[in-house]
Design a protein around this motif. Structure first.
Motif, PDB file in Angstrom:
ATOM      1  N   ILE A  23       0.792  -1.317   0.105  1.00 16.51           N
ATOM      2  CA  ILE A  23       0.035   0.131   0.088  1.00 16.51           C
ATOM      3  C   ILE A  23       0.920   1.253   0.015  1.00 16.51           C
ATOM      4  O   ILE A  23       1.923   1.361   0.359  1.00 16.51           O
ATOM      5  CB  ILE A  23      -0.830   0.117   1.289  1.00 16.51           C
ATOM      6  CG1 ILE A  23      -0.045  -0.019   2.520  1.00 16.51           C
ATOM      7  CG2 ILE A  23      -1.857  -1.071   1.320  1.00 16.51           C
ATOM      8  CD1 ILE A  23      -0.890   0.362   3.753  1.00 16.51           C
ATOM      9  N   PRO A  24       0.210   2.420  -0.455  1.00 22.15           N
ATOM     10  CA  PRO A  24       1.099   3.716  -0.221  1.00 22.15           C
ATOM     11  C   PRO A  24       1.011   4.046   1.028  1.00 22.15           C
ATOM     12  O   PRO A  24       0.104   3.674   2.139  1.00 22.15           O
ATOM     13  CB  PRO A  24       0.197   4.712  -0.918  1.00 22.15           C
ATOM     14  CG  PRO A  24      -0.917   3.634  -1.909  1.00 22.15           C
ATOM     15  CD  PRO A  24      -1.125   2.606  -1.235  1.00 22.15           C
ATOM     16  N   PRO A  25       2.207   4.672   1.690  1.00 21.42           N
ATOM     17  CA  PRO A  25       3.531   4.980   0.708  1.00 21.42           C
ATOM     18  C   PRO A  25       4.481   3.803   0.935  1.00 21.42           C
ATOM     19  O   PRO A  25       5.812   4.295   0.652  1.00 21.42           O
ATOM     20  CB  PRO A  25       3.931   6.404   1.655  1.00 21.42           C
ATOM     21  CG  PRO A  25       3.263   6.046   3.030  1.00 21.42           C
ATOM     22  CD  PRO A  25       2.167   5.287   2.987  1.00 21.42           C
ATOM     23  N   LEU A  26       4.258   2.595   1.403  1.00 23.27           N
ATOM     24  CA  LEU A  26       5.125   1.752   1.699  1.00 23.27           C
ATOM     25  C   LEU A  26       5.754   1.085   0.149  1.00 23.27           C
ATOM     26  O   LEU A  26       6.931   1.118  -0.091  1.00 23.27           O
ATOM     27  CB  LEU A  26       4.603   0.654   2.485  1.00 23.27           C
ATOM     28  CG  LEU A  26       4.299   0.962   3.639  1.00 23.27           C
ATOM     29  CD1 LEU A  26       3.634  -0.283   4.556  1.00 23.27           C
ATOM     30  CD2 LEU A  26       5.373   1.435   4.807  1.00 23.27           C
ATOM     31  N   PHE A  27       4.717   0.736  -0.723  1.00 21.63           N
ATOM     32  CA  PHE A  27       5.059   0.311  -1.922  1.00 21.63           C
ATOM     33  C   PHE A  27       5.975  -0.749  -2.154  1.00 21.63           C
ATOM     34  O   PHE A  27       7.042  -0.557  -2.961  1.00 21.63           O
ATOM     35  CB  PHE A  27       5.453   1.477  -2.788  1.00 21.63           C
ATOM     36  CG  PHE A  27       4.208   2.387  -3.239  1.00 21.63           C
ATOM     37  CD1 PHE A  27       3.292   2.023  -4.025  1.00 21.63           C
ATOM     38  CD2 PHE A  27       4.637   3.855  -2.776  1.00 21.63           C
ATOM     39  CE1 PHE A  27       2.218   3.020  -4.048  1.00 21.63           C
ATOM     40  CE2 PHE A  27       3.600   4.743  -3.148  1.00 21.63           C
ATOM     41  CZ  PHE A  27       2.423   4.478  -3.690  1.00 21.63           C
ATOM     42  N   THR A  72      -5.929  -5.464   7.893  1.00 21.44           N
ATOM     43  CA  THR A  72      -5.371  -5.110   9.164  1.00 21.44           C
ATOM     44  C   THR A  72      -3.885  -4.102   8.644  1.00 21.44           C
ATOM     45  O   THR A  72      -3.904  -3.131   9.606  1.00 21.44           O
ATOM     46  CB  THR A  72      -5.109  -6.390   9.896  1.00 21.44           C
ATOM     47  OG1 THR A  72      -6.279  -7.027  10.043  1.00 21.44           O
ATOM     48  CG2 THR A  72      -4.467  -6.016  11.328  1.00 21.44           C
ATOM     49  N   VAL A  73      -3.110  -4.487   7.992  1.00 21.29           N
ATOM     50  CA  VAL A  73      -1.961  -3.837   7.684  1.00 21.29           C
ATOM     51  C   VAL A  73      -2.444  -2.470   6.891  1.00 21.29           C
ATOM     52  O   VAL A  73      -1.847  -1.530   7.395  1.00 21.29           O
ATOM     53  CB  VAL A  73      -1.080  -4.733   6.704  1.00 21.29           C
ATOM     54  CG1 VAL A  73       0.213  -3.688   6.232  1.00 21.29           C
ATOM     55  CG2 VAL A  73      -0.493  -5.748   7.775  1.00 21.29           C
ATOM     56  N   ALA A  74      -3.257  -2.679   5.823  1.00 19.84           N
ATOM     57  CA  ALA A  74      -3.599  -1.405   5.247  1.00 19.84           C
ATOM     58  C   ALA A  74      -4.244  -0.291   5.914  1.00 19.84           C
ATOM     59  O   ALA A  74      -3.951   0.752   5.680  1.00 19.84           O
ATOM     60  CB  ALA A  74      -4.428  -1.735   4.004  1.00 19.84           C
ATOM     61  N   PHE A  75      -5.214  -0.801   7.111  1.00 22.49           N
ATOM     62  CA  PHE A  75      -5.765   0.317   7.885  1.00 22.49           C
ATOM     63  C   PHE A  75      -5.215   0.641   9.226  1.00 22.49           C
ATOM     64  O   PHE A  75      -5.777   1.267  10.172  1.00 22.49           O
ATOM     65  CB  PHE A  75      -7.159  -0.144   7.859  1.00 22.49           C
ATOM     66  CG  PHE A  75      -8.171  -0.156   6.668  1.00 22.49           C
ATOM     67  CD1 PHE A  75      -7.638   0.509   5.736  1.00 22.49           C
ATOM     68  CD2 PHE A  75      -9.125  -1.089   6.655  1.00 22.49           C
ATOM     69  CE1 PHE A  75      -8.224   0.374   4.538  1.00 22.49           C
ATOM     70  CE2 PHE A  75      -9.887  -1.088   5.389  1.00 22.49           C
ATOM     71  CZ  PHE A  75      -9.432  -0.538   4.400  1.00 22.49           C
ATOM     72  N   ASP A 150      -6.991   2.563   0.055  1.00 20.94           N
ATOM     73  CA  ASP A 150      -6.144   1.354  -0.203  1.00 20.94           C
ATOM     74  C   ASP A 150      -6.950   0.359  -1.146  1.00 20.94           C
ATOM     75  O   ASP A 150      -6.616  -0.913  -1.096  1.00 20.94           O
ATOM     76  CB  ASP A 150      -5.593   0.613   0.934  1.00 20.94           C
ATOM     77  CG  ASP A 150      -4.757   1.556   1.796  1.00 20.94           C
ATOM     78  OD1 ASP A 150      -4.051   2.265   1.308  1.00 20.94           O
ATOM     79  OD2 ASP A 150      -4.845   1.536   3.161  1.00 20.94           O
ATOM     80  N   LEU A 151      -7.325   0.795  -2.162  1.00 24.78           N
ATOM     81  CA  LEU A 151      -7.682   0.121  -3.372  1.00 24.78           C
ATOM     82  C   LEU A 151      -6.398  -0.818  -4.013  1.00 24.78           C
ATOM     83  O   LEU A 151      -5.339  -0.142  -3.923  1.00 24.78           O
ATOM     84  CB  LEU A 151      -8.422   0.688  -4.542  1.00 24.78           C
ATOM     85  CG  LEU A 151      -9.722   1.433  -4.061  1.00 24.78           C
ATOM     86  CD1 LEU A 151     -10.330   2.394  -5.189  1.00 24.78           C
ATOM     87  CD2 LEU A 151     -10.782   0.311  -3.751  1.00 24.78           C
ATOM     88  N   LEU A 152      -6.653  -2.033  -4.362  1.00 27.32           N
ATOM     89  CA  LEU A 152      -5.401  -2.849  -4.639  1.00 27.32           C
ATOM     90  C   LEU A 152      -4.884  -2.162  -5.893  1.00 27.32           C
ATOM     91  O   LEU A 152      -3.356  -2.389  -5.856  1.00 27.32           O
ATOM     92  CB  LEU A 152      -5.727  -4.089  -5.348  1.00 27.32           C
ATOM     93  CG  LEU A 152      -4.897  -5.159  -5.324  1.00 27.32           C
ATOM     94  CD1 LEU A 152      -4.301  -5.479  -4.033  1.00 27.32           C
ATOM     95  CD2 LEU A 152      -5.502  -6.709  -5.817  1.00 27.32           C
TER      96      LEU A 152
END
Length: 529
Positions: A23-27, A72-75, A150-152
């Motif tokens: 996800i942004p900003p990890l990418f 869980t990670v994304a949010f 965090d849409l894919l």
């Protein structure tokens, strides 16, 4: 077939969490290509049940577990808001994040179950799952007001070049591409007597698609010129107002003092302050009180503004009836105030954040002591989305969006009539997390989709401007109390996406469903012979 029962469930939660690192900003994009094949392989070995368990059985739990880990990670950054109130809220934070992730994971569980109904054991099975995952992502972005964080597809927008494809297919179209490409490594196994070169071919094709995406973006950036407007000069104030969480602590006089000081500050010897500014912008929640609580505020603003200049301020707005009686719920608004101190126009936020600005099923949750995060007596009122296109005197029309309204791809309002996008926001709830950077990245993708400059004023960051290609042209550092002078660019000729929206994607998804049905039926006929 990858194990069963709780071991498979745990494996999928871990795989989903790994995918969440994209996800942004990890990418960390390669995690998609490691994690998504595990989902495919688990569906290969999923037990087939009858009755309702065919829909809510093993296949559903496979997608749900993967989604639970991913979301869980994304949010996780939403947990930062619980530290604002502190106390028992901090203890509730992990349970709330896990519960939200589980709720959103239901969409991916449904996608997994429906895909398994049409499952085959050839290469087409990844098309089947990618189709239903995209439909699920569309659904979570629209059902019950939608939650399209965090849409894919955002995983494939880590740089300016890769963002450009959204001007053609939009973020949901890119979501389909991301899902399909991420599943290609699943075609390596089982071997089915295929040579290694044939099994690896889909991976090389996926890499070729990503290379083509980069090439398209590079050519679009190199071949497009952004031209600043000369009729609009804006000053964006990043005031670091933290009284938004507790209106009782707000000192209207002190806050107005701070905002006026930042608005008219000289940032270098050549700076003329507000003398050459047409629009002064204060972000969402910059005025955490009703203007009626400090009547002198409008007079002080009028004395500061040069002739013809306008203040665009994020502030609450209360409806009034004849006799000065308040009516209905207050609004989270953008107020346009002229140099006479008059509110000449307003836009009231229409797409409110569930549990943040309004409480779904308020009577039920109210009995449990649950309330919305953002102060407001009985929640905030929904404004009229048709008023997002603001047409103020002596200024080009622009699209006004408050906070997370910028997330809704293809549903921003009258984009055809707007010359640029103005997004005011308050992400201070999430300071110290990846939330503000993630929200800002989503906003930049909207600029690319629509071919318009984005002007973004945030309470504590990120405040910046972009050109119509989503490239940042000026910005303030996070948590910097300062002001930024910007000019929006001329909008581009209509992008492909702004003309056709998601009709091509709907055709592709329909074709994916038809192919999946045909392949599934063909496989069943062969097995019955």
């Amino acid at each position: 077939m990858l194990s069963h029962g709780w071991r498979r469930f745990l494996l999928l939660v871990v795989a989903g969490a790994l995918a969440g690192l994209s996800i942004p900003p990890l990418f960390i994009v390669p995690t998609l290509f490691v994690a998504f094949p595990i989902w495919v392989w688990c569906l290969d070995g999923a037990e087939r049940k009858s009755g309702l368990r065919r829909l809510f059985g093993p296949a559903f739990s496979i997608g749900f577990a993967f989604g639970w880990g991913y979301f869980t990670v994304a949010f996780h950054w939403l947990g930062a808001a619980f530290f604002v109130d502190g106390g028992v809220m901090i203890a509730l934070m992990p349970f709330a994040i896990l519960a939200l992730a589980a709720l959103i994971a239901l969409f991916w569980g449904a996608a997994s179950a429906l895909a398994h109904l049409l499952w085959s054991h050839g290469s087409w099975r990844i098309l089947t799952l990618a189709t239903f995952v995209t439909i699920a992502e569309w659904a979570r972005g629209h059902v019950l007001t939608g939650f399209p964080f965090d849409l894919l597809g955002y995983a494939l927008t880590p740089n300016d070049e890769m963002m450009q494809i959204t001007s053609v297919i939009g973020i949901y179209g890119l979501t389909f591409v991301a899902a399909l490409l991420a599943m290609t490594p699943a075609l390596i196994w089982p071997a089915d007597n295929r040579p290694l070169s044939r099994r690896l071919l889909p991976i090389f094709l996926a890499l070729g698609v990503i290379a083509a995406q980069l090439g398209y973006g590079y050519n679009r950036l190199a071949g497009t010129t952004a031209t600043p407007r000369q009729d609009v000069s804006m000053r964006l104030v990043q005031p670091m107002v933290y009284e938004h969480a507790d209106w009782g602590s707000a000192d209207p006089v002190a806050l107005i003092d701070r905002l006026l000081m930042l608005s008219d500050m000289r940032m270098n010897p050549e700076d003329q302050g507000l003398a050459d500014i047409t629009h002064l912008v204060w972000p969402e929640s910059s005025l955490p009180f009703f203007l009626s609580a400090y009547p002198d505020a409008l007079a002080r603003i009028a004395r500061m503004l040069p002739d013809g200049a306008m203040l665009l301020a994020g502030a609450p707005r209360q409806q009034y009836e004849p006799g000065d009686a308040t009516s209905g719920q207050p609004f989270n608004s953008l107020l346009a105030i002229d140099n006479n101190g008059e509110v000449v126009a307003s836009y009231d936020k229409s797409h409110l954040v569930p549990f943040g600005e309004f409480l779904p099923f308020q009577e039920f949750f109210g009995r449990l002591g649950i309330k919305q995060f953002v102060p407001g007596a009985e929640g905030w009122g929904h404004g009229d989305a048709r008023r997002r296109l603001m047409n103020l005197p002596n200024t080009p029309k622009f699209l006004a969006l408050i906070c997370y309204e910028i997330l809704f791809s293809g549903d921003l309002g009258d984009t055809a009539g707007a010359q640029y996008i103005l997004n005011i926001t308050n992400d201070a709830w999430f300071d110290g997390s990846i939330g503000p950077a993630q929200h800002a990245h989503h906003a930049r993708v909207r600029a690319v989709e629509e071919g318009m400059s984005l002007i973004r004023a945030a309470n504590s960051g990120l405040t910046f401007s972009t050109d119509p290609l989503g490239r940042i042209t000026a910005e303030l550092a996070p948590l910097q109390m300062a002001a930024l002078d910007v000019r929006p660019d001329q909008r581009l000729a209509s992008t492909v996406f702004s003309q056709v929206r998601y009709w091509p994607l709907l055709i592709v998804l329909g074709a994916g469903l038809l192919v999946s049905v045909a392949v599934s039926r063909g496989g069943r006929k062969r097995r019955t012979r």
